[in-house]
Design a protein around this motif. Structure first.
Motif, short mmCIF file in Angstrom:
data_model
loop_
_atom_site.label_atom_id
_atom_site.label_comp_id
_atom_site.label_asym_id
_atom_site.label_seq_id
_atom_site.Cartn_x
_atom_site.Cartn_y
_atom_site.Cartn_z
N THR A 1 0.84 -1.21 0.00
CA THR A 1 0.00 0.00 0.00
C THR A 1 0.87 1.25 0.00
O THR A 1 0.64 2.18 -0.78
CB THR A 1 -0.93 0.01 1.23
N ASN A 2 1.89 1.27 0.86
CA ASN A 2 2.81 2.41 0.90
C ASN A 2 3.56 2.56 -0.42
O ASN A 2 3.81 3.69 -0.88
CB ASN A 2 3.80 2.24 2.05
N SER A 3 3.92 1.43 -1.03
CA SER A 3 4.63 1.46 -2.31
C SER A 3 3.77 2.08 -3.40
O SER A 3 4.25 2.88 -4.21
CB SER A 3 5.05 0.04 -2.70
N VAL A 4 2.47 1.72 -3.42
CA VAL A 4 1.55 2.28 -4.42
C VAL A 4 1.40 3.79 -4.23
O VAL A 4 1.46 4.56 -5.18
CB VAL A 4 0.17 1.58 -4.31
N VAL A 5 1.21 4.22 -2.99
CA VAL A 5 1.05 5.65 -2.70
C VAL A 5 2.29 6.42 -3.11
O VAL A 5 2.20 7.51 -3.73
CB VAL A 5 0.73 5.86 -1.20
N LYS A 6 3.48 5.90 -2.77
CA LYS A 6 4.74 6.57 -3.13
C LYS A 6 4.91 6.65 -4.64
O LYS A 6 5.40 7.67 -5.17
CB LYS A 6 5.91 5.83 -2.51
N SER A 7 4.50 5.60 -5.36
CA SER A 7 4.62 5.60 -6.82
C SER A 7 3.74 6.68 -7.43
O SER A 7 4.17 7.41 -8.35
CB SER A 7 4.24 4.24 -7.39
N PHE A 8 2.51 6.81 -6.92
CA PHE A 8 1.60 7.82 -7.46
C PHE A 8 2.11 9.22 -7.16
O PHE A 8 2.01 10.13 -8.00
CB PHE A 8 0.20 7.63 -6.89
N GLU A 9 2.68 9.41 -5.96
CA GLU A 9 3.23 10.72 -5.62
C GLU A 9 4.46 11.04 -6.47
O GLU A 9 4.73 12.21 -6.76
CB GLU A 9 3.61 10.75 -4.13
N GLU A 10 5.17 10.00 -6.88
CA GLU A 10 6.38 10.20 -7.68
C GLU A 10 6.05 10.59 -9.12
O GLU A 10 6.74 11.41 -9.72
CB GLU A 10 7.22 8.92 -7.65
N PHE A 11 4.99 10.01 -9.67
CA PHE A 11 4.71 10.20 -11.10
C PHE A 11 3.58 11.18 -11.39
O PHE A 11 3.43 11.63 -12.53
CB PHE A 11 4.36 8.85 -11.74
#
Length: 405
Positions: free
Chosen positions: A220-230
């Motif tokens: 879940t944290n990985s998905v959130v970080k990916s969206f914030e990154e892109f």
């Protein structure tokens, strides 16, 4: 604290993993898993003999219409049956249990070697929490052993005869010396041995469920970080890609593929856990429910202050163990819902088509959350805990009504 020879470590490398709970090592030393020992079968035989004696004594109480004794000693007999069934299950399935521990060991090694510091930190917190829970669980175990022992030492029956830890049938007078001392020692040995099976096993179940919940938390944290990154959020609340270059879309696609693989790993872990230990979870839930009814009823009829105190301790410990057991089982569902929410709130609608496909796949898989079920009928969660309390109280009031009539 626990040392194992080279052959044992080679056959079971998970024993050397520092993240594996101490409960596993206790169970190996005791011979419950990984090459059952003679003392394992000796304990099983001792517990089976004690359990049969208990049920015969309950039968005589039924014949004599001693309802209070039926409930009280029936409660002890069911507790012994609970441990005996767990022991039989583990011995019959010890190869599958060891395979799961090996699989669990591999996941821990993967996490420990992860380049993501957030993942390592989450699992470090998981380890601290489960260690604290282990200390709490073993403290309750010690308190339970003290209560069992003190009751038999301090309490005398109406005829002022010495009382053993459990009232069991025997073809001789158990209050005479040295028969009383031998019976007391035998029952004390079985009690301590039973606690050394029950407590590590329940602690280990919590470790497994918390680990699964942490796996979900990490993706879940990985998905959130990916969206914030892109993606970048505009003033009007809409999202846009920070960079429209093809290389960026390719990196995003790879991250979505990685998320799909990790989500499948979480589902696989949860399914393995539920399938292997479903019978133990079911036995625990059913016996906890029946035990609560019996202890509540006895608390209503006992008059001796020591017995009242002991029954209150039983009620509190029963409710606490049941609550924690159901709470940790629900953690998998809670983290799955958070993962589902993170996906749903993501700007998936402006992603490249292939990324949208993977998001839809994850959303579809998450619609059926991983659950630990009781007899394959309903999930273990706080709702099940509330249902157990409600039904237990209903049966308790029914017993009171029947006794009053």
């Amino acid at each position: 604290m626990f040392k194992f020879d080279e052959k044992t470590v080679k056959e079971a490398p998970w024993l050397e993993n520092k993240e594996i709970d101490v409960s596993v090592k206790i169970m190996v030393k005791w011979g419950i898993i990984h090459h059952p020992k003679i003392r394992t079968y000796f304990f099983m035989l001792s517990l089976a003999i004690l359990n049969v004696q208990q049920y015969i004594q309950v039968y005589y109480f039924i014949m004599e219409n001693q309802f209070h004794e039926i409930i009280f000693e029936g409660f002890y007999a069911m507790c012994a049956t609970n441990v005996l069934l767990k022991e039989i299950f583990i011995l019959l399935n010890h190869h599958e249990v060891e395979e799961f521990l090996m699989y669990f060991h591999g996941l821990i090694e993967e996490v420990a070697n992860s380049p993501d510091s957030d993942i390592r930190r989450n699992f470090a917190n998981d380890t601290k929490y489960t260690k604290m829970f282990s200390v709490f669980n073993y403290s309750c175990c010690i308190m339970g052993a003290c209560i069992f022992t003190l009751y038999s030492i301090l309490f005398e029956d109406n005829n002022e005869r010495r009382v053993s830890i459990y009232k069991t049938w025997a073809p001789f007078d158990q209050s005479r010396t040295p028969i009383y001392q031998l019976v007391f020692f035998f029952q004390f040995y079985v009690t301590i041995s039973a606690l050394l099976i029950y407590t590590p096993w329940m602690t280990l179940m919590v470790k497994f469920t918390v680990f699964g919940a942490t796996l979900y938390k990490c993706i879940t944290n990985s998905v959130v970080k990916s969206f914030e990154e892109f993606f970048q959020k505009e003033n009007d609340g809409s999202y846009v890609l920070k960079n429209l270059r093809p290389e960026v879309a390719k990196v995003l696609l790879e991250k979505m593929k990685y998320t799909v693989r990790q989500h499948y790993k979480c589902l696989n872990y949860a399914n393995k856990l539920s399938d292997l230990f479903a019978q133990i979870f079911s036995i625990e839930y059913i016996i906890q429910s029946l035990s609560l009814v019996m202890v509540l009823f006895n608390l209503n009829v006992v008059t001796n202050r020591l017995e009242i105190f002991i029954h209150i301790c039983y009620v509190v410990m029963n409710l606490l163990v049941s609550f924690l057991f159901n709470l940790h089982a629900q953690l998998l569902q809670i983290q799955n819902e958070k993962f589902l929410e993170a996906l749903y709130n993501s700007p998936w609608y402006i992603m490249p088509k292939r990324c949208q496909f993977y998001v839809q796949m994850l959303l579809k898989q998450s619609q059926s959350p991983p659950t630990i079920t009781v007899c394959g009928m309903f999930p273990l969660d706080l709702a099940a805990f509330q249902t157990m309390i409600n039904r237990s109280y209903t049966y308790y009031t029914l017993l009171r009504t029947l006794m009053a009539d």
